[in-house]
Scaffold this active site. Structure first.
Site: not given
Length: 556
Positions: A111, A144, A236, A307
């Protein structure tokens, strides 16, 4: 608990209750006002009370007499914002935590990196890498990755912030996305191989895009071939297809649902989706401790997206691996079979269904015995208490030892008249007849059936009541009949003959000790008649062994 039969008149129940009082000096009481029709009564007592009640005349007038077990509330962690984490409760995480918390499993988070925010203070980290800046420190400059990592293994029950799914698992930070949230396929592929080569058990990738890449596919196949479970967000875009890398074979693609367990409005669905997990929405976001990318200051923040859904699955995959299921294809099978299926999901919003951590762990542990569970089972059932073994419980240790020693003593006595050498056949017969593998009797382990343990843990005289699990001897088994049959069958066999002789001596010892300790026999009661029956059959068993050995010239 005493559940009286419905065909017993009320006057008879009253009579039975009075008899219990006169015998045990306590009176059974209705459990509640709602117990009248079911005739369920409760009494206070211990294991000996239960054993005595089962052996009393009361048993024939009841459907069952069993322990009134005490269940307790599942203890929630003390993290102050845990009550706001609807997502963890929606996957039944508390029940899963009673079995495992992911210890000794490593989850690689590919990530934006992971920053050591306060609520990751007690979480274990292993060495990772920053592929964006080519350095070993993989700190987060976006927020994130830290948020995603928190869902996997946020420090839990530490009196601060929120909780994580597999909070005893270790995190491997692998930074492939820059501060603006973007990164290259080359870096991601290298991170996947790094994770596989450095001990990661699970990989989480809460990232994606539309382009298929051969180098990415090869990296995924490489990690999968090394036994790594790979999880990725479905995307998404609210499109009828999972994005890459979730779309690749060997990757578990995770769609998202909201606090109402309805497909999240942004979540991709359809082709490639394997399972769904909480991803949040405007009505209820996923809370974790992360950083403000502008200031670097840590705070509890709510995010939404696939996520956020993917690390729920990665965390449960860690719980499954900690439960003993390690091959990635089997982990996926457990995840899908244990998920809550959704009816009429024609567009494949949810894949196999919605994630259920408790059901997944239970399925993973079905039929498996780990040391922590076995130790807990021993403790909860009293086996670690010396009084349990000596006083009775499921196993009366001293009488069993007396039965075994007695059988060897009888064999030794016969050896003075008919000299023989000891053999495994004879010793096996002595144990089978006197005690069996007694430490297994009464054993119950998880979902395994109980009767095989009772059979293996029973001596020959106890086989008649092994299936029912009570302690009252069946006179057909607790007699000379089986030794007669064995000796008649094996008398001419050079080795099995000694097993039959040992069995006869073992049964004799078992019956003698039972006559002294617990002379309880079906139809004969537990008084003088029962004792006479046991002693008489013990003498017959000994005489039978004597006759079988008489004139024997060969050694055992």
């Amino acid at each position: 608990m005493l559940d009286f039969r419905e065909d017993i008149p009320a006057t008879e129940i009253t009579k039975q209750i009075n008899q219990v009082y006169s015998q045990f000096n306590f009176t059974p009481q209705l459990n509640s006002a709602f117990s009248v029709s079911d005739r369920v009564y409760v009494v206070k007592g211990d294991r000996n009370t239960l054993k005595s009640l089962k052996k009393s005349n009361l048993a024939k007038n009841t459907e069952y007499i069993e322990p009134n077990y005490i269940y307790t509330a599942l203890v929630a962690p003390n993290d102050p914002d845990y009550s706001k984490q609807w997502n963890l409760r929606s996957i039944n995480i508390e029940s899963a935590w009673t079995e495992t918390k992911g210890k000794d499993v490593t989850v690689a988070v590919i990530d934006t990196g992971i920053s050591r925010v306060p609520d990751l203070k007690d979480t274990t980290f292993v060495e990772g890498y920053d592929f964006v800046n080519d350095r070993t420190v993989a700190d987060d400059d976006n927020g994130h990755g830290t948020h995603v990592a928190g869902t996997v293994a946020q420090s839990t029950n530490n009196g601060y912030g929120v909780a994580g799914v597999a909070y005893e698992a270790s995190l491997m930070p692998l930074k492939v996305l820059s501060s603006y949230g973007g990164g290259t396929v080359a870096d991601i592929a290298e991170a996947i191989k790094f994770a596989a080569d450095n001990g990661a058990d699970v990989i989480n990738m809460s990232l994606g895009g539309g382009g298929e890449s051969q180098i990415m596919k090869e990296a995924i196949d490489y990690a999968y071939g090394k036994g790594v479970v790979i999880v990725a967000a479905a995307g998404n875009e609210n499109q009828n297809s999972a994005s890459y890398p979730a779309r690749y074979p060997h990757v578990i693609a995770v769609a998202a649902y909201d606090a109402a367990s309805i497909k999240a409005p942004y979540s991709n669905f359809g082709a490639g989706v394997d399972i769904s997990a909480p991803g949040g929405s405007d009505a209820g976001k996923i809370l974790q401790d992360t950083i403000d990318p502008e200031t670097g200051v840590a705070s509890i923040q709510g995010f939404q997206g696939t996520s956020m859904a993917a690390p729920h699955v990665a965390g449960v995959a860690a719980l499954i691996r900690a439960s003993g299921v390690t091959p990635p294809e089997e982990v996926l099978e457990v995840l899908q079979k244990s998920s809550r299926g959704i009816q009429e999901d024609g567009l494949n919003y949810y894949g196999a269904g919605q994630l259920d951590a408790a059901a997944a762990v239970k399925l993973a542990q079905a039929g498996k015995i780990s040391f922590p569970h076995f130790f807990r089972w021993l403790r909860e059932n009293g086996y670690l208490s010396l009084r349990f073994w000596i006083d009775g419980g499921a196993i009366a240790l001293l009488p069993k030892i007396a039965m075994v020693l007695g059988s060897y003593l009888l064999a030794w006595f016969l050896g003075a008249y008919f000299p023989f050498a000891w053999s495994w056949a004879l010793s096996s017969g002595l144990i089978a007849g006197s005690s069996g593998l007694f430490f297994l009797r009464g054993l119950y382990v998880y979902d395994l059936p109980q009767w095989p343990f009772r059979v293996l843990g029973s001596s020959i005289p106890e086989l008649g009541n092994a299936l029912t699990g009570d302690s009252v001897l069946n006179p057909l088994f607790a007699s000379v009949l089986i030794p007669v049959a064995l000796i008649a069958l094996f008398l001419g066999h050079p080795s099995w003959k000694w097993f039959a002789i040992g069995t006869s001596l073992g049964v004799a010892s078992c019956l003698l000790v039972s006559a002294v300790v617990t002379p309880d026999i079906w139809w004969l009661g537990e008084g003088f008649i029962a004792r006479t029956f046991l002693i008489g059959n013990a003498a017959l068993c000994y005489g039978l062994a004597w006759l079988a050995m008489k004139g024997e010239t060969k050694t055992a």
